[in-house]
Design a protein around this motif. Structure first.
Motif, PDB file in Angstrom:
ATOM      1  N   ILE A 138       0.847  -1.258  -0.051  1.00 53.26           N
ATOM      2  CA  ILE A 138      -0.119  -0.042   0.138  1.00 53.26           C
ATOM      3  C   ILE A 138       0.791   1.249   0.202  1.00 53.26           C
ATOM      4  O   ILE A 138       0.501   2.160  -0.762  1.00 53.26           O
TER       5      ILE A 138
ATOM      6  N   ARG B  86      -7.763   6.885   1.005  1.00 50.02           N
ATOM      7  CA  ARG B  86      -7.436   5.540   1.443  1.00 50.02           C
ATOM      8  C   ARG B  86      -7.879   5.095   2.891  1.00 50.02           C
ATOM      9  O   ARG B  86      -8.488   4.040   3.066  1.00 50.02           O
ATOM     10  N   TYR B 122      -5.784   0.170  -5.136  1.00 55.12           N
ATOM     11  CA  TYR B 122      -6.129  -0.046  -3.764  1.00 55.12           C
ATOM     12  C   TYR B 122      -7.210  -1.200  -3.422  1.00 55.12           C
ATOM     13  O   TYR B 122      -7.036  -2.234  -2.910  1.00 55.12           O
TER      14      TYR B 122
END
Lengths: 180, 385
Positions: A138, B86, B122
């Motif tokens: 990430i 995120r 992601y």
């Protein structure tokens, strides 16, 4: 025929602006009265007064008095009231059946009775903690995006090297900075 | 009444369309020798031959007892920072449910592209790690063909935000190659048949039409347009790939499938990372549940607004909805009620949101006796048999 006879028994009191109906809650049921009153809300202002265990007076005033007369409102209310009486009677009769079905459904949900399909009873996917490797991946993604954002911002600056597109305030600010 | 037929339904979504005479026989009490008896018996409408186990199974499957969590997460990306993106994705993946859909909403991809790129990458990884299917949708007004290609190559469905004005210009397509369209009827939107052909020509696979507004005139205009649009879809459905998203959403028959249903179907996130009960609710701070960075999914149920919207959403709790024949397929999102009437409960008889949804269902359900429509539903994987 039956509903017509019933309607005749309730005589609305009419004025030029209102219709008032006095209703016996014991014979009609409060739910039916509420239901019929609720259904009128697109056409009329409805107010209820009186004793909820005895007599209730339903007062109807048209939202658009030119389009709907009090008499028409009263007639429509009485038709809805008949319909509501039937619906609530059916609902009350079916209550034990509905309760039984709901109880069985809860037992299926609890696993006391086998679920109809594996998918329906599948346990919820839980949110899991990420491993160190996954966290590193990430971070790598984020640094890629950050550099992309930076290059986008740089391009924006590069596209206007003389500051032609800059606002007056921005030019003043730049001038001040240069002066310092 | 739907046309000349009477629609009867039960709360589990079983249904039958009867002629007036058949309906009268049904009300009077059917005899086992009546040809209608086996038909209605199979649907669970006859008290003397009621299958309690089947009803309990259906109750379990279609009620909130089977709800696993909000399946759709709408992320409004315009102005969103990377760290916020995120946090939001982390929150989405903290939500339970067998599968997740992330719908990324933005105006111009150019302005938010790094954020879009990041979320796609992601979310894909998080999906693999959590072993849950993840569906990604990018809903935008504009994007370049390179951006659309990137999204396509990463399995992201592209949805174009459109306004249908007048008749379509067949030579001019949507702003980018989109599989889906969310199309609001603009001023003078006309010729639904031509719009069906336009969508088909430009490769759009499914469309959700929306009214220009929720005033009476817009809703009436929409209802007429939608009815014709659906009619042409049915007419040419066999050879076309275009699907109607209203039909897909409403006939699913589950509260958590209804498009835009607060908390049950979706959660939404604004650019600052605040979580809302739905996309429509983002306009109202009263529907904010907290920040994605701090909120825990399990705390959502404790929020008074969540309890209020879930209670208000359920047709059993709505005075007229509990009696309505459309009940198995319909519920108005409480945030829509609040937007148009100032209350999450709404006032059904005077609610334009209710008129809109019932108008849509009129157009859909009146076709249930059309074999062409039933074949189309089979093709769209909608189980109404």
């Amino acid at each position: 025929m039956k509903s017509k006879n019933k309607s005749k028994k309730i005589i609305p009191k009419l004025t030029s602006a209102h219709a008032a109906l006095s209703l016996d809650v014991k014979t009609l049921g409060l739910e039916a009265v509420y239901g019929a009153a609720y259904l009128m809300m697109d056409k009329a202002f409805v107010s209820l007064s009186g004793d909820r265990a005895g007599k209730v007076v339903v007062s109807l005033r048209a939202k658009d008095p030119k389009a709907v007369k009090p008499k028409a409102l009263a007639e429509e209310f009485l038709l809805d009231l008949e319909s509501q009486k039937v619906r609530w009677a059916v609902a009350k009769n079916n209550l034990p059946i509905r309760e039984h079905i709901a109880e069985q459904a809860v037992l299926i949900a609890n696993g006391t009775i086998p679920a109809p399909s594996a998918a329906a009873a599948a346990p919820e996917a839980a949110a899991e903690e990420l491993t160190a490797e996954q966290r590193a991946e990430i971070e790598k993604l984020i640094s890629e995006v950050e550099s992309e954002i930076k290059s986008m911002n740089d391009k924006k600056v590069a596209a206007d090297p003389k500051g032609i597109k800059a606002s007056w305030e921005e030019k003043q600010e730049q001038g001040n900075k240069a002066g310092l | 009444m739907l046309g000349r037929r009477v629609l009867i339904t039960d709360e589990h979504g079983r249904w039958a369309l009867l002629t007036r005479k058949e309906y009268d026989r049904f009300l009077a009490g059917l005899k086992p020798s009546d040809p209608l008896w086996p038909v209605l018996q199979a649907c669970g409408f006859l008290a003397g031959a009621f299958d309690f186990d089947a009803a309990a199974r259906l109750q379990f499957e279609r009620s909130l007892l089977s709800w696993k969590g909000p399946g759709a997460h709408v992320l409004r990306l315009d102005g969103m920072e990377l760290e916020t993106a995120r946090r939001v994705v982390d929150f989405v993946f903290a939500c339970p449910g067998p599968q997740l859909t992330l719908e990324l909403v933005f105006d111009d991809a150019g302005a938010v592209w790094p954020i879009v790129w990041f979320i796609v990458q992601y979310a894909r990884r998080r999906g693999e790690w959590s072993r849950r299917p993840v569906f990604l949708i990018a809903r935008a007004r504009a994007m370049t063909s390179e951006q659309a290609d990137f999204l396509r190559s990463h399995g992201v469905t592209r949805c174009a935000t459109l306004e249908l004005a007048g008749k379509p210009d067949m030579g001019k397509g949507p702003p980018f190659r989109a599989q889906r369209a969310r199309a609001r009827l603009g001023p003078g939107a006309a010729d639904p048949r031509a719009w069906v052909r336009w969508f088909e020509k430009w490769g759009v696979e499914s469309a959700r039409l929306l009214p220009a507004g929720l005033d009476g005139e817009s809703v009436a205009a929409f209802s007429g347009f939608y009815g014709e649009f659906l009619g042409h879809l049915v007419q040419d459905g066999e050879r076309m790939n275009l699907r109607d998203e209203w039909t897909l959403g409403l006939l699913g028959g589950r509260l958590w499938n209804l498009p835009g249903m607060d908390v049950l179907e979706q959660l939404a996130y604004d650019a600052a990372g605040r979580v809302y009960t739905s996309e429509e609710a983002c306009a109202n701070p009263e529907f904010a549940l907290g920040s994605a960075a701090e909120l825990r999914y399990r705390d959502i149920a404790q929020r008074p607004v969540v309890r209020a919207v879930i209670a208000a959403a359920h047709p059993d709790n709505q005075p007229m909805c509990s009696q309505c024949a459309y009940r198995p397929f319909c519920a108005v999102a409480p945030s829509s009620n609040h937007a148009v009437q100032g209350t999450v409960w709404g006032q059904t008889p005077s609610s334009p949101a209710c008129v809109l949804q019932m108008g849509i269902l009129d157009r859909i359900l009146e076709r249930l006796d059309d074999e062409k429509f039933m074949l189309l539903l089979d093709k769209w994987n909608v189980d109404m048999r």
